[in-house]
Design a protein around this motif. Sequence first.
Motif, PDB file in Angstrom:
ATOM      1  N   UNK A  48      -9.957   3.565 -38.401  1.00  0.00           N
ATOM      2  CA  UNK A  48      -8.588   3.983 -38.126  1.00  0.00           C
ATOM      3  C   UNK A  48      -8.588   5.504 -38.059  1.00  0.00           C
ATOM      4  N   UNK A  49      -8.024   6.059 -36.988  1.00  0.00           N
ATOM      5  CA  UNK A  49      -8.079   7.499 -36.757  1.00  0.00           C
ATOM      6  C   UNK A  49      -6.668   8.071 -36.697  1.00  0.00           C
ATOM      7  N   UNK A  50      -6.454   9.179 -37.387  1.00  0.00           N
ATOM      8  CA  UNK A  50      -5.180   9.898 -37.348  1.00  0.00           C
ATOM      9  C   UNK A  50      -5.388  11.240 -36.665  1.00  0.00           C
ATOM     10  N   UNK A  51      -4.545  11.543 -35.666  1.00  0.00           N
ATOM     11  CA  UNK A  51      -4.589  12.830 -34.973  1.00  0.00           C
ATOM     12  C   UNK A  51      -3.307  13.592 -35.294  1.00  0.00           C
ATOM     13  N   UNK A  52      -3.445  14.683 -36.058  1.00  0.00           N
ATOM     14  CA  UNK A  52      -2.298  15.483 -36.496  1.00  0.00           C
ATOM     15  C   UNK A  52      -1.986  16.536 -35.434  1.00  0.00           C
ATOM     16  N   UNK A  53      -0.719  16.594 -35.002  1.00  0.00           N
ATOM     17  CA  UNK A  53      -0.339  17.540 -33.953  1.00  0.00           C
ATOM     18  C   UNK A  53      -0.862  17.092 -32.607  1.00  0.00           C
ATOM     19  N   UNK A  54      -0.611  15.862 -32.275  1.00  0.00           N
ATOM     20  CA  UNK A  54      -1.232  15.225 -31.108  1.00  0.00           C
ATOM     21  C   UNK A  54      -0.677  15.716 -29.781  1.00  0.00           C
ATOM     22  N   UNK A  55       0.467  16.436 -29.822  1.00  0.00           N
ATOM     23  CA  UNK A  55       1.054  16.934 -28.580  1.00  0.00           C
ATOM     24  C   UNK A  55       1.460  15.791 -27.672  1.00  0.00           C
ATOM     25  N   UNK A  56       1.105  15.907 -26.390  1.00  0.00           N
ATOM     26  CA  UNK A  56       1.441  14.861 -25.431  1.00  0.00           C
ATOM     27  C   UNK A  56       0.482  13.691 -25.441  1.00  0.00           C
ATOM     28  N   UNK A  57      -0.453  13.677 -26.402  1.00  0.00           N
ATOM     29  CA  UNK A  57      -1.343  12.529 -26.577  1.00  0.00           C
ATOM     30  C   UNK A  57      -2.457  12.393 -25.564  1.00  0.00           C
ATOM     31  N   UNK A  58      -2.594  13.394 -24.672  1.00  0.00           N
ATOM     32  CA  UNK A  58      -3.569  13.280 -23.588  1.00  0.00           C
ATOM     33  C   UNK A  58      -4.993  13.109 -24.131  1.00  0.00           C
ATOM     34  N   UNK A  59      -5.341  13.932 -25.121  1.00  0.00           N
ATOM     35  CA  UNK A  59      -6.704  13.881 -25.655  1.00  0.00           C
ATOM     36  C   UNK A  59      -6.964  12.586 -26.417  1.00  0.00           C
ATOM     37  N   UNK A  60      -5.991  12.163 -27.223  1.00  0.00           N
ATOM     38  CA  UNK A  60      -6.184  10.950 -28.024  1.00  0.00           C
ATOM     39  C   UNK A  60      -6.352   9.732 -27.121  1.00  0.00           C
TER      40      UNK A  60
END
Length: 249
Positions: A48-60
């Motif tokens: 399970x991965x959490x991305x903090x400050x994901x912005x528009x989510x493009x990278x995730x």
Amino acid sequence: MNELEYKNFYERVGKLNGWDFSKVKCISEGVKWSFYYEVTQRCRKSDLLLDIGTGGGEALLSIAGSALLLVGIDDSVGMIQTANANLYKSKKSNVRFLQMNADKIDFPENFFSIVSNRHCPFNTNEAARVLEQNGFFLTQQVSEDDKFNIKQVFGRGQSSGLRDGTLKNKFISELNESGFSDIQSFEFDAKEYYKTYEDLVFLLKHTPIIPNFGKSDDDFALLDKFIEENRTSKGIMTNSKRFMIIARK
């Protein structure tokens, strides 16, 4: 740019663009890593991965196949609206985007296997709390000497007045205090060549490199001066300086 000004700027950019700079024509030389590639190298398919400050989510969204579930959080309503629109278009079923403040992450202790964070504030205590034992935390941040020649011409800029390395040392100290171990840091200072005037204008209007760019009567004259002084056969030259910290709980 004070905290309120930055929040308003970030909200506006989130609704308009997210962190999508794919249309900007730029050549980079000397980049030593791809941040989200480094994240995937520490992921298992069951994580399970959490991305903090994901912005528009493009990278995730681009690494959705690397983990079982990926959750991106951002405090900006505009960014999360853009992220969810991007999610809908992507048809990815294992990614979620939630509006949430990094200082109060609404997930249980030891919930995530990996926590990532790129180019935005984070709270080391909260990151440690939601990360499982032996889990990895990775962050990439903009160094103080990033876009150094642009800031010189404008006489202002992101992190102006701070000695290079100040933020990196601050984050390492905070990670130590929050119980992280095996803390490693890396840096690069790459050359960037922007193809056109319009590419630079897009960059400056959608990032906080030059606070409130375009609101001063002199800004476009200063941009012309910068371009004249830094035009090369490869494009308009500046620098991209980044640091990355990888720590284990």
